[in-house]
Scaffold this active site. Structure first.
Site, PDB file in Angstrom:
ATOM      1  N   ARG A  61      62.723  45.388  37.492  1.00 22.95           N
ATOM      2  CA  ARG A  61      62.644  46.617  36.706  1.00 22.95           C
ATOM      3  C   ARG A  61      61.296  47.273  36.975  1.00 22.95           C
ATOM      4  O   ARG A  61      60.432  46.694  37.615  1.00 22.95           O
ATOM      5  CB  ARG A  61      62.831  46.325  35.210  1.00 22.95           C
ATOM      6  CG  ARG A  61      62.089  45.091  34.776  1.00 22.95           C
ATOM      7  CD  ARG A  61      61.348  45.202  33.503  1.00 22.95           C
ATOM      8  NE  ARG A  61      60.504  46.341  33.373  1.00 22.95           N
ATOM      9  CZ  ARG A  61      59.237  46.398  33.802  1.00 22.95           C
ATOM     10  NH1 ARG A  61      58.657  45.384  34.422  1.00 22.95           N
ATOM     11  NH2 ARG A  61      58.526  47.492  33.625  1.00 22.95           N
ATOM     12  N   GLY A  62      61.139  48.498  36.433  1.00 28.65           N
ATOM     13  CA  GLY A  62      59.952  49.287  36.745  1.00 28.65           C
ATOM     14  C   GLY A  62      60.308  50.213  37.903  1.00 28.65           C
ATOM     15  O   GLY A  62      60.931  49.787  38.882  1.00 28.65           O
ATOM     16  N   ALA A  63      59.912  51.483  37.764  1.00 34.08           N
ATOM     17  CA  ALA A  63      60.396  52.507  38.703  1.00 34.08           C
ATOM     18  C   ALA A  63      60.125  52.172  40.180  1.00 34.08           C
ATOM     19  O   ALA A  63      61.050  52.158  41.000  1.00 34.08           O
ATOM     20  CB  ALA A  63      59.790  53.860  38.319  1.00 34.08           C
ATOM     21  N   ARG A 104      70.765  52.445  38.061  1.00 28.46           N
ATOM     22  CA  ARG A 104      70.024  52.996  36.914  1.00 28.46           C
ATOM     23  C   ARG A 104      69.767  54.480  37.185  1.00 28.46           C
ATOM     24  O   ARG A 104      69.466  54.845  38.323  1.00 28.46           O
ATOM     25  CB  ARG A 104      68.694  52.255  36.690  1.00 28.46           C
ATOM     26  CG  ARG A 104      68.882  50.833  36.195  1.00 28.46           C
ATOM     27  CD  ARG A 104      67.576  50.222  35.715  1.00 28.46           C
ATOM     28  NE  ARG A 104      67.256  50.631  34.360  1.00 28.46           N
ATOM     29  CZ  ARG A 104      66.103  50.321  33.757  1.00 28.46           C
ATOM     30  NH1 ARG A 104      65.172  49.621  34.399  1.00 28.46           N
ATOM     31  NH2 ARG A 104      65.865  50.713  32.518  1.00 28.46           N
ATOM     32  N   GLN A 207      58.963  44.666  26.996  1.00 33.62           N
ATOM     33  CA  GLN A 207      58.216  44.624  28.259  1.00 33.62           C
ATOM     34  C   GLN A 207      56.716  44.428  28.018  1.00 33.62           C
ATOM     35  O   GLN A 207      56.020  43.817  28.830  1.00 33.62           O
ATOM     36  CB  GLN A 207      58.414  45.939  29.046  1.00 33.62           C
ATOM     37  CG  GLN A 207      59.777  46.088  29.693  1.00 33.62           C
ATOM     38  CD  GLN A 207      60.748  46.842  28.824  1.00 33.62           C
ATOM     39  OE1 GLN A 207      60.650  46.822  27.596  1.00 33.62           O
ATOM     40  NE2 GLN A 207      61.710  47.507  29.433  1.00 33.62           N
ATOM     41  N   ASP A 248      58.642  57.207  35.056  1.00 34.94           N
ATOM     42  CA  ASP A 248      59.889  57.002  35.802  1.00 34.94           C
ATOM     43  C   ASP A 248      60.302  58.250  36.559  1.00 34.94           C
ATOM     44  O   ASP A 248      61.051  58.165  37.540  1.00 34.94           O
ATOM     45  CB  ASP A 248      60.997  56.547  34.856  1.00 34.94           C
ATOM     46  CG  ASP A 248      60.728  55.119  34.401  1.00 34.94           C
ATOM     47  OD1 ASP A 248      59.957  54.945  33.449  1.00 34.94           O
ATOM     48  OD2 ASP A 248      61.238  54.187  35.050  1.00 34.94           O
ATOM     49  N   ASN A 258      59.295  58.410  30.671  1.00 34.81           N
ATOM     50  CA  ASN A 258      58.800  57.025  30.710  1.00 34.81           C
ATOM     51  C   ASN A 258      59.479  56.255  29.579  1.00 34.81           C
ATOM     52  O   ASN A 258      60.288  56.802  28.822  1.00 34.81           O
ATOM     53  CB  ASN A 258      57.269  57.003  30.582  1.00 34.81           C
ATOM     54  CG  ASN A 258      56.699  55.631  30.889  1.00 34.81           C
ATOM     55  OD1 ASN A 258      57.026  55.024  31.908  1.00 34.81           O
ATOM     56  ND2 ASN A 258      55.873  55.092  30.001  1.00 34.81           N
ATOM     57  N   LYS A 259      59.149  55.006  29.486  1.00 29.27           N
ATOM     58  CA  LYS A 259      59.779  54.098  28.511  1.00 29.27           C
ATOM     59  C   LYS A 259      59.821  54.706  27.108  1.00 29.27           C
ATOM     60  O   LYS A 259      58.850  55.318  26.662  1.00 29.27           O
ATOM     61  CB  LYS A 259      59.004  52.776  28.513  1.00 29.27           C
ATOM     62  CG  LYS A 259      59.486  51.709  27.572  1.00 29.27           C
ATOM     63  CD  LYS A 259      60.966  51.406  27.680  1.00 29.27           C
ATOM     64  CE  LYS A 259      61.412  51.045  29.074  1.00 29.27           C
ATOM     65  NZ  LYS A 259      62.919  51.019  29.189  1.00 29.27           N
TER      66      LYS A 259
END
Ligand code: MRU
Length: 357
Positions: A61-63, A104, A207, A248, A258-259
């Site tokens: 995970r993570g862009a 995603r 996270q 992201d 973003n998150k």
């Protein structure tokens, strides 16, 4: 766009020990981020659908990391395809690439990496397999170099003795290494600019509590965990001078996805006179999306909100809404830092000057 700092005072290797993605030459190994911090275990993907499933399940995970994983997914898909040249291969790989792309929706790095793979395929001949393997490797190594560069650039904005608050996980785990916002924080700690790091726990997937806290511990940096709900109060105490987050997708006008929870941090930061920094590689910039209201915000299974660590915490038989990203309007952002430089007070004109389009 300004670029006035150097890498000189940062011992990058001391602060960069984790690798979430390993290419073995015939398989992709992904550090299973669903199990951290208690179990450090790599899962092995030998085909592209396994990579797509791992991206969807947040194993990786993570862009930037999902873009890199998808690029290696294309290399794995290539094994199932016979083709005389890159153009033919591109046609035959298209369904697998579409499944990787669909894993995603919000982080543009995924589509960006696949577009890069498609571009080199279109330009290659009989050597197309070697070409895409080299490209996947280049995507990963360029990401690491970009992170180190933006770490130095972002840290230079932070005054010595500062406290910072970060959100989600933007470190080595989310990238090829070193991290974006967490790279800025690593560089800032290395240079003595940051005295105190607060990590928001980042409900519901944690996270911050599970990944960022663990990552910083590997570096010998002791983070202080805060509940997401404590952020505005933390700012009111004067303990933090900067909120530093990743991204992201950064739109053509500077609006940034973003998150989930990032937007409320930006609002609280502006209210309290705390500066707000977005750090991301240029692969996260999407000049084709005009503004944040056009971004597809991923919504995940409401079940992620019902339990913590497999133990149900929510009342039975309730509904839940689980958007996992939000959009921070550009007007609330003090600086966007990419490897190309710093954009202060981002807007459409500043973004066009930096990235064209
Ligand atoms: O759902 P996740 O964990 O993939 O979300 C990650 C984030 O929102 C990060 O802040 C972003 O991808 C930047 S990572 C360098």
């Amino acid at each position: 766009m300004s670029d006035t700092t150097s890498h000189d005072s940062i011992d990058f290797d001391r602060y960069d020990r984790i690798r979430p993605i390993r290419w073995t030459g015939d398989a992709l190994e992904l550090l299973d981020q669903r199990k951290l911090p208690f179990t450090v275990e790599y899962v092995t993907c030998t085909d592209s659908d396994a990579v797509a499933a791992a991206i969807h399940a947040l194993t990786v995970r993570g862009a930037p990391a999902i873009g890199i994983a998808a690029a290696w997914g294309v290399v794995l898909a290539a094994r199932t395809v016979d083709a005389d040249d890159g153009t033919q291969a591109a046609t035959r790989l298209a369904p697998a690439m579409q499944r990787l792309n669909d894993a995603r929706p919000t982080a543009v790095n995924l589509a960006w990496a696949l577009a890069r793979m498609r571009r080199v395929l279109a330009a290659s001949g009989a050597d197309w397999r070697e070409v895409i393997t080299r490209e996947a490797d280049a995507i990963a190594s360029e990401d690491l170099a970009a992170n180190r560069r933006m770490g130095a650039l972002g840290a230079a904005l932070i005054a010595p003795g500062s406290g910072v608050l970060t959100h989600c996980n933007t470190g080595s785990l989310a990238t090829a290494g070193f991290g974006t916002a967490l790279g800025v924080i690593r560089a800032g700690v290395a240079q003595g600019r940051i005295d105190k790091v607060y990590a928001g726990e980042t409900r519901p997937w944690l996270q911050g509590a599970r990944l960022t806290a663990w990552e910083l511990q590997q570096d010998g940096i002791a983070p202080t965990l805060v509940a997401d709900a404590a952020a505005a109060h933390l700012m009111s105490t004067g303990a933090v001078q900067w909120v530093v987050v990743g991204a992201d997708r950064i739109c053509a006008n500077g609006d940034t996805a973003n998150k989930i929870g990032t937007y409320q941090l930006a609002i609280a930061a502006r209210h309290h006179g705390v500066k707000f920094m977005v750090a991301a590689p240029s692969s996260t910039v999407d000049m084709d999306t005009a503004s944040g209201d056009l971004i597809h915000i991923e919504e995940r299974d409401p079940g992620e909100l019902f339990a913590v660590g497999g133990v149900r915490t929510a009342a039975a038989e309730i509904d839940a809404w689980n958007p996992v990203f939000d959009v921070t309007p550009h007007a609330l952002i003090d600086a966007i830092v990419t490897e190309r430089g710093v954009i202060e007070r981002p807007d459409g004109a500043a973004m066009r000057a930096a990235f064209g389009g």
